[in-house]
Design an enzyme around this catalytic site. Structure first.
Site, PDB file in Angstrom:
ATOM      1  N   LYS A  92      -1.201   3.401 -13.435  1.00 24.29           N
ATOM      2  CA  LYS A  92      -0.386   2.782 -12.736  1.00 24.29           C
ATOM      3  C   LYS A  92       0.021   1.762 -12.157  1.00 24.29           C
ATOM      4  O   LYS A  92      -1.631   0.714 -11.790  1.00 24.29           O
ATOM      5  CB  LYS A  92      -0.525   3.907 -11.188  1.00 24.29           C
TER       6      LYS A  92
ATOM      7  N   SER B 109       4.066  10.203  -5.514  1.00 25.38           N
ATOM      8  CA  SER B 109       4.249   8.297  -6.047  1.00 25.38           C
ATOM      9  C   SER B 109       4.160   8.073  -7.117  1.00 25.38           C
ATOM     10  O   SER B 109       4.955   6.348  -7.856  1.00 25.38           O
ATOM     11  CB  SER B 109       3.418   7.141  -5.552  1.00 25.38           C
TER      12      SER B 109
ATOM     13  N   SER C 209       0.594  12.797  -5.123  1.00 28.13           N
ATOM     14  CA  SER C 209       1.363  12.035  -5.565  1.00 28.13           C
ATOM     15  C   SER C 209       0.876  11.566  -7.726  1.00 28.13           C
ATOM     16  O   SER C 209       1.410  10.920  -8.359  1.00 28.13           O
ATOM     17  CB  SER C 209       0.707  10.500  -5.102  1.00 28.13           C
TER      18      SER C 209
END
Length: 469
Positions: free
Chosen positions: A70, A145, A169
């Protein structure tokens, strides 16, 4: 499209059917073919990955396996943008501890996955570099997210990925994309090198194709880190040890507050199916109560936004990152840099966080939210005196449509109502995909465990996963 779990590709690598460099090339081809329509990756460096592949030690647990990361987890020499214009040109001078440990286990960190800007969002729509599409439900959100990490795994562009979980998330996008996502106990995985959103809530974890892969990655990344003051000294263990064992006699709590009429029919059906499967496996379903469940969203957003306001104050146009041009004086530089560098959702949360920390409102909001947080943690402590695990939905619905104009910011915040409690209490939680009818959108089910009970959590998740097959 890339198929195969970590264990599959490890067999291929150690058996000589494919080399680490060839596997990197396979993934790069999948990225080039599929990413333009999904936008799961913001960038990738094939040459760096090939250089790492040439050094890969196949005797290690993750030897030769490329893993996506990420965009808010630092990678040496690679962009770490947090999907924000504020860090558009920032290149990390170091590796996050989680990345260092992946590398030490033989993995090849490869690709920077898209996300909601600074990890603020539930739908993957808040990236400054374009939203992520859901490969498992075209036209619908992938969840956030960690949208890019989940979409990359679900879309056949990654074997596995790292994400971060502040209020769901990892688990929520895993649910919406039909993959596995686990948030470890707070402190299990070092946050060193994770760009902070809310420091008391953030935790790194894996998004994978199955439970075994999640356990394998946790084995690599967990453990105490002197560079992180919140890192736990709890001894690590082999998280794969419980896989394949039966769960007969395990007591699994079902909070009455989670049997909400607000759950969609698909989510309600997934929950009922999970209860039946667990009962068939010999587990005992015990009705429990989490009395402060309805207060978790309000408490979470006050605490998270307050911590975000503090953490993001470092992005001021002076030390690093974006700097607005044509400013007149220091105050104007601060104002214009933050106005143009941050997106709408980030600014919304900074404003809310600054407000609740301001004189006259701190006690009314922030201090009270911390008291609610203690009550929520107490609810779970009391529940885990009666049960071994807790079962519930991951989200009230399957993935909503992209750009749904009827959804207000408050409604999007409520999408995290079932995942937020684990972050407030620091508990481990996992999302497991449930079987759905052909053409239906993925729905995940969530299991929560007491602090540092990941082995038990993974044992039950693996048993449920097998029962669903």
């Amino acid at each position: 499209m890339l198929n195969g779990t970590i264990s599959h590709w490890r067999q291929q690598l150690t058996g000589g059917a494919i080399s680490p460099a060839e596997l990197v090339e396979e993934i790069a081809r999948a990225m080039e073919e599929r990413n333009p329509g999904i936008n799961a990756y913001l960038s990738w460096d094939k040459e760096a990955a090939l250089a790492a592949a040439a050094r890969a030690d196949l005797s290690k647990p993750l030897g030769g396996i490329p893993i996506a990361v990420k965009d808010n987890i630092a990678m040496l020499g690679q962009p770490t943008r947090c999907a924000s214009r504020m860090l558009e040109n920032f290149v990390s001078p170091y590796d996050a501890t989680a990345v260092t440990r992946l590398t030490a286990a033989g993995a090849i960190p490869f690709g920077r996955t898209n996300m909601d800007e600074f990890a603020m969002g539930s739908y993957g729509e808040n990236s400054a570099f374009g939203e992520t599409q859901n490969p498992a439900a075209p036209g619908h959100v992938p969840g956030g997210s960690s949208s890019g990490s989940a979409a990359a795994v679900a879309g056949g562009m990654a074997i596995a990925a790292l994400g971060s979980d502040t209020g769901g998330s990892i688990r929520q996008p895993a649910s919406h994309c039909g993959v596995v996502g686990i948030k470890p106990t707070y402190g299990r995985v070092s946050r060193y090198g994770l760009v902070a959103f809310a420091s008391s809530l953030d935790q790194i974890g894996p998004i994978t194709q199955n439970v075994e892969d999640a356990a394998t990655i946790l084995n690599a990344i967990c453990g105490h880190d002197a560079k992180d003051s919140t890192s736990s000294t709890e001894p690590t263990e082999d998280f794969t040890a419980g896989l394949g064992k039966d769960i007969k006699g395990l007591r699994i709590g079902l909070p009455q507050e989670y049997l909400s009429s607000g759950n969609s029919p698909a989510v309600a059906a997934a929950l009922e199916q999970s209860i039946r499967k667990l009962t068939d496996l010999g587990a005992e379903i015990v009705e429990i109560s989490l009395p402060h469940a309805e207060a978790v969203v309000a408490a979470y957003y006050i605490i998270a936004c307050a911590e975000a306001s503090s953490n993001l104050s470092r992005f001021d146009g002076i030390r690093y990152g974006y700097r607005a041009a044509g400013t007149n004086g220091l105050d104007d530089l601060y104002s214009k840099t933050r106005e143009t560098g941050f997106g709408p959702e980030v600014k919304r949360r900074i404003i809310l966080g600054t407000y609740v920390l301001s004189s006259g409102f701190y006690d009314a909001y922030y201090a009270k939210a911390q008291k609610v947080r203690s009550l929520v943690a107490g609810d779970f402590a009391a529940a885990f005196e009666k049960v071994d695990l807790i079962l519930g939905p991951v989200a009230p619905t399957s993935a909503p449509k992209l750009h749904d104009a009827s959804m207000t910011p408050l409604q999007t915040y409520l999408a995290d109502i079932y995942t937020i409690p684990a972050n407030l209490a620091g508990l481990p939680g996992i999302s497991i995909p449930t079987p759905v009818a052909e053409g239906a959108h993925p729905v995940g089910i969530q299991l929560l465990a007491p602090h540092f009970a990941e082995t038990r959590l993974l044992q039950a998740a693996a048993a449920l996963e097998k029962a669903f097959q």
